[in-house]
Design a protein around this motif. Structure first.
Motif, short mmCIF file in Angstrom:
data_model
loop_
_atom_site.label_atom_id
_atom_site.label_comp_id
_atom_site.label_asym_id
_atom_site.label_seq_id
_atom_site.Cartn_x
_atom_site.Cartn_y
_atom_site.Cartn_z
N ALA A 1 -21.58 -104.90 5.03
CA ALA A 1 -21.64 -103.44 5.00
C ALA A 1 -23.08 -103.02 5.25
O ALA A 1 -24.00 -103.76 4.92
CB ALA A 1 -21.15 -102.94 3.65
N VAL B 1 -9.43 -99.24 -7.75
CA VAL B 1 -10.46 -100.28 -7.67
C VAL B 1 -11.62 -99.93 -8.60
O VAL B 1 -11.91 -98.75 -8.81
CB VAL B 1 -10.97 -100.44 -6.20
N ALA B 2 -12.24 -100.93 -9.17
CA ALA B 2 -13.47 -100.71 -9.95
C ALA B 2 -14.35 -101.94 -9.84
O ALA B 2 -13.86 -103.07 -9.87
CB ALA B 2 -13.15 -100.43 -11.41
N GLN C 1 -22.88 -104.40 -10.84
CA GLN C 1 -22.71 -105.00 -9.50
C GLN C 1 -22.46 -103.96 -8.42
O GLN C 1 -22.17 -104.32 -7.27
CB GLN C 1 -21.51 -105.97 -9.53
N GLY D 1 -22.90 -100.96 -5.56
CA GLY D 1 -23.87 -100.67 -4.51
C GLY D 1 -24.34 -101.89 -3.74
O GLY D 1 -25.34 -101.85 -3.03
N ARG D 2 -23.62 -103.02 -3.88
CA ARG D 2 -24.01 -104.25 -3.18
C ARG D 2 -22.97 -104.67 -2.15
O ARG D 2 -23.00 -105.81 -1.69
CB ARG D 2 -24.17 -105.39 -4.17
N GLY D 3 -22.00 -103.80 -1.89
CA GLY D 3 -20.97 -104.14 -0.90
C GLY D 3 -19.70 -104.73 -1.49
O GLY D 3 -18.75 -105.03 -0.77
N PHE D 4 -19.66 -104.91 -2.84
CA PHE D 4 -18.48 -105.54 -3.43
C PHE D 4 -17.24 -104.64 -3.34
O PHE D 4 -16.13 -105.12 -3.13
CB PHE D 4 -18.71 -105.90 -4.90
N GLY D 5 -17.42 -103.33 -3.52
CA GLY D 5 -16.26 -102.43 -3.46
C GLY D 5 -15.53 -102.57 -2.14
O GLY D 5 -14.31 -102.77 -2.08
N ALA E 1 -9.19 -90.68 -4.16
CA ALA E 1 -10.60 -90.84 -4.54
C ALA E 1 -11.17 -89.44 -4.75
O ALA E 1 -10.97 -88.55 -3.90
CB ALA E 1 -11.37 -91.55 -3.44
N ASN F 1 -16.74 -88.71 -4.87
CA ASN F 1 -16.96 -90.15 -5.05
C ASN F 1 -17.19 -90.80 -3.68
O ASN F 1 -16.36 -91.53 -3.14
CB ASN F 1 -15.74 -90.76 -5.75
N THR F 2 -18.38 -90.54 -3.13
CA THR F 2 -18.72 -91.00 -1.78
C THR F 2 -18.58 -92.51 -1.64
O THR F 2 -18.06 -93.00 -0.63
CB THR F 2 -20.18 -90.61 -1.44
C1 LIG Z 1 -16.33 -96.81 -6.11
C2 LIG Z 1 -16.72 -98.28 -6.23
C3 LIG Z 1 -15.45 -99.14 -6.32
C4 LIG Z 1 -17.48 -98.67 -4.93
O1 LIG Z 1 -17.88 -100.00 -5.03
P1 LIG Z 1 -19.39 -100.42 -4.70
O2 LIG Z 1 -19.44 -101.90 -4.75
O3 LIG Z 1 -20.30 -99.67 -5.59
O4 LIG Z 1 -19.52 -99.87 -3.21
P2 LIG Z 1 -20.15 -100.63 -1.96
O5 LIG Z 1 -21.44 -101.24 -2.34
O6 LIG Z 1 -19.09 -101.51 -1.35
O7 LIG Z 1 -20.44 -99.41 -1.00
C5 LIG Z 1 -19.42 -98.73 -0.29
C6 LIG Z 1 -20.05 -97.65 0.55
O8 LIG Z 1 -20.50 -96.60 -0.32
C7 LIG Z 1 -21.90 -96.41 -0.20
N1 LIG Z 1 -22.39 -96.21 -1.55
C8 LIG Z 1 -22.50 -97.14 -2.53
N2 LIG Z 1 -22.94 -96.57 -3.66
C9 LIG Z 1 -23.13 -95.27 -3.36
C10 LIG Z 1 -23.57 -94.15 -4.11
N3 LIG Z 1 -23.91 -94.26 -5.40
N4 LIG Z 1 -23.61 -92.94 -3.48
C11 LIG Z 1 -23.26 -92.82 -2.18
N5 LIG Z 1 -22.81 -93.84 -1.43
C12 LIG Z 1 -22.76 -95.05 -2.01
C13 LIG Z 1 -22.43 -97.67 0.40
O9 LIG Z 1 -23.61 -97.45 1.14
C14 LIG Z 1 -21.29 -98.08 1.29
O10 LIG Z 1 -21.29 -97.33 2.47
P3 LIG Z 1 -21.63 -98.03 3.87
O11 LIG Z 1 -20.60 -99.12 3.99
O12 LIG Z 1 -21.49 -96.95 4.87
O13 LIG Z 1 -23.02 -98.57 3.73
C15 LIG Z 1 -17.65 -98.56 -7.45
O14 LIG Z 1 -18.83 -97.82 -7.31
C16 LIG Z 1 -16.99 -98.25 -8.78
O15 LIG Z 1 -16.37 -99.12 -9.39
N6 LIG Z 1 -17.14 -96.98 -9.27
C17 LIG Z 1 -16.53 -96.58 -10.53
C18 LIG Z 1 -15.00 -96.60 -10.48
C19 LIG Z 1 -14.48 -95.79 -9.32
O16 LIG Z 1 -14.98 -94.71 -8.99
N7 LIG Z 1 -13.43 -96.32 -8.71
C20 LIG Z 1 -12.79 -95.71 -7.55
C21 LIG Z 1 -11.59 -94.91 -7.96
S1 LIG Z 1 -10.69 -94.41 -6.50
#
Ligand SMILES: CC(C)(COP(=O)(O)OP(=O)(O)OC[C@H]1O[C@@H](n2cnc3c(N)ncnc32)[C@H](O)[C@@H]1OP(=O)(O)O)[C@@H](O)C(=O)NCCC(=O)NCCS
Length: 168
Positions: free
Chosen positions: A9, A95-96, A101, A103-107, A131, A135-136
């Motif tokens: 990512a 998903v959570a 962890q 912001g590292r691409g795991f989601g 979503a 919740n960007t």
């Molecule tokens: C939502 C969630 C699953 C995303 O997982 P993550 O590992 O943090 O996200 P990723 O690192 O895979 O990033 C996904 C994309 O979002 C962007 N992103 C990550 N954190 C961000 C933030 N805080 N604000 C804006 N964009 C963000 C990343 O740059 C990436 O975009 P890109 O692929 O264009 O670079 C995670 O943050 C989470 O568990 N949040 C709390 C629970 C939740 O909201 N669940 C979703 C319910 S639908």
């Protein structure tokens, strides 16, 4: 089980996860991730769940064949969870990622791995997720995994969908 979901990512190092089925031993980590403030803020109910509610909920989900609940691991460490509840051919995805962890691409990688598993299982031709519109990270992660955002909203929630082609 165990096929990796991998993704590069934007700007992230290559992130690989494997999915394994959740068990009752995962109750503590699942509750922690569910009750984390950001997860609560973006949840449909908007509130924390109690340990008792969680125990009952988890046993019901684990006993229900229409629910797929996986723990995502990287190098043996649990980094998140993904759940699909299947009803009438539509799988609703939740998903959570562990707070430390994010912001590292795991989601994105977890959702990619989930789509691979759902292709293999073939019990839900359509996947759907809600979503929160603010919740960007969630919206982007779903889009990275092949979901597209529908024009309509459900209240404060964006609706995302993905079509599954069964591999069998
Ligand atoms: C939502 C969630 C699953 C995303 O997982 P993550 O590992 O943090 O996200 P990723 O690192 O895979 O990033 C996904 C994309 O979002 C962007 N992103 C990550 N954190 C961000 C933030 N805080 N604000 C804006 N964009 C963000 C990343 O740059 C990436 O975009 P890109 O692929 O264009 O670079 C995670 O943050 C989470 O568990 N949040 C709390 C629970 C939740 O909201 N669940 C979703 C319910 S639908």
């Amino acid at each position: 089980m165990g096929r990796p979901g991998s993704l590069t990512a934007g700007g992230h190092q290559r992130t690989e996860v494997t999915l394994r089925p959740a068990t009752t031993d995962d109750a503590g980590r699942l509750l922690d991730w569910r009750n984390d403030p950001e997860a609560v803020r973006f949840s449909v109910s908007g509130r924390q769940v109690t340990p008792g509610e969680h125990r009952e909920w988890l046993s019901a989900r684990l006993a229900d064949p229409s629910t797929h609940l996986w723990i995502a691991e990287q190098a043996g460490d649990a980094v998140g969870q993904v759940r699909v509840d299947v009803l009438d051919g539509t799988g609703t995805v939740s998903v959570a990622i562990a707070p430390s962890q994010r912001g590292r691409g795991f989601g994105s990688a977890v959702l990619v791995a989930m789509v691979v598993e759902m292709n293999r299982l073939g019990d839900a031709p359509t996947l759907r997720a809600l979503a929160h519109a603010e919740n960007t990270a969630s919206i982007r992660a779903f889009e990275r995994a092949g979901f597209h955002r529908l024009a309509r909203h459900e209240g404060e929630f964006a609706v995302l969908e993905c079509t599954i082609r069964a591999e069998r």
